[in-house]
Enzyme design. Structure first.
Site, short mmCIF file in Angstrom:
data_model
loop_
_atom_site.label_atom_id
_atom_site.label_comp_id
_atom_site.label_asym_id
_atom_site.label_seq_id
_atom_site.Cartn_x
_atom_site.Cartn_y
_atom_site.Cartn_z
N SER A 135 40.96 62.00 60.45
CA SER A 135 41.60 61.07 59.52
C SER A 135 42.74 61.80 58.82
O SER A 135 42.67 63.02 58.63
CB SER A 135 40.59 60.57 58.48
OG SER A 135 41.24 59.88 57.43
N TYR A 138 34.02 62.37 52.45
CA TYR A 138 34.68 62.00 53.71
C TYR A 138 35.82 62.96 54.04
O TYR A 138 35.93 63.45 55.17
CB TYR A 138 35.19 60.57 53.61
CG TYR A 138 35.75 60.02 54.91
CD1 TYR A 138 34.89 59.66 55.94
CD2 TYR A 138 37.12 59.86 55.09
CE1 TYR A 138 35.39 59.15 57.14
CE2 TYR A 138 37.63 59.35 56.28
CZ TYR A 138 36.77 59.00 57.29
OH TYR A 138 37.27 58.49 58.47
#
Length: 253
Positions: free
Chosen positions: A144, A157
């Site tokens: 990401s 995350y």
């Protein structure tokens, strides 16, 4: 470029919807066989039915499994290998998140995200390496852009995806002589079911379009096309790379 993955089999975790589904569809379009995966058996069954309808002459194997059950990954991988035959491509797309401010997050929640997004991926990669038995293979990890940028409440995350980037580089280094290419894709803001609520938030939607040099959200196909390229012979000399598919966001200040 016309990419042909004929006689190749791709395992794509977390592929019942969103980016994973787009990758599975693009792999099938490139003539690969696919093993689709989700922890939700009902969703997986619907996806398998849809893909079979769209690609009637392709081999599609659904495999319901929660990758967070790390102790069972070896058994799961062996079972799907028996059903599919040789697996040449591995796409690690499945992952979880937990949103909470850093001052409040409990270490158990933090660890759960890392266990799924990093530890489970390593274990699956190890199984894939053993399975290849010296044959060439391709690994594509889905990271990401949050691995390189920070946003509030995303500490678990973003930490996991940063670790995944380093895992990608380390595996690429160790397995290069084994002819196993290991790369990662780092998506930006992508239109999926998971981001539907953000798309409906006019203020946030406008912020994304302003922040992104290309002035738009990405589509799952933006990710899937790059994933198929990395899984193909066209990318044989590319390994250890983190490719940001984010419309240029990480290139700006």
């Amino acid at each position: 470029m016309n990419i042909d993955l004929k006689n190749q089999t791709a395992l794509i975790t977390g592929s019942s919807k969103g980016i994973g589904l787009a990758i599975a569809s693009r792999m099938l379009d490139a003539n690969a066989n696919v093993i689709i995966n989700s922890r939700n058996n009902d969703e997986l069954t619907k996806t398998a039915s849809m893909l079979t309808k769209n690609f009637p002459n392709k081999k599609i194997i659904p495999s319901a499994f929660d990758i967070s059950d790390i102790d069972q990954i070896s058994s799961w991988f062996n079972n799907i290998r028996k059903l599919s035959g040789p697996i040449n491509i591995l796409v690690n797309n499945a992952g979880i998140t937990h949103r909470e401010f850093a001052k409040d997050i409990h270490l158990n929640d933090f660890d759960k995200v890392l266990m799924t997004n990093v530890n489970a991926v390593l274990k699956i990669c190890q199984e894939f390496f053993t399975h290849l038995k010296g044959q060439p293979g391709k690994i594509v990890n889905i990271s990401s852009m949050i691995s390189n940028l920070a946003r509030k409440t995303n500490i678990a995350y973003s930490s996991s995806k940063g670790a995944l980037n380093q895992l990608t580089r380390s595996l690429a280094l160790e397995w290069a002589r084994n002819k196993i290419n290991v790369n990662a894709l780092a998506p930006g803001f992508i239109k999926t079911d998971l981001t539907g609520s953000l798309l409906k938030d006019d203020e946030f939607n406008q912020w994304v379009k302003t922040r992104c040099p290309m002035g738009r959200w990405g589509n799952p196909t933006d990710i899937s096309s790059t994933a198929v390229f990395l899984a193909s012979d066209a990318a044989n000399y590319i390994t250890g790379q983190i490719i940001y598919v984010d419309g240029g966001i990480t290139a700006t200040v």
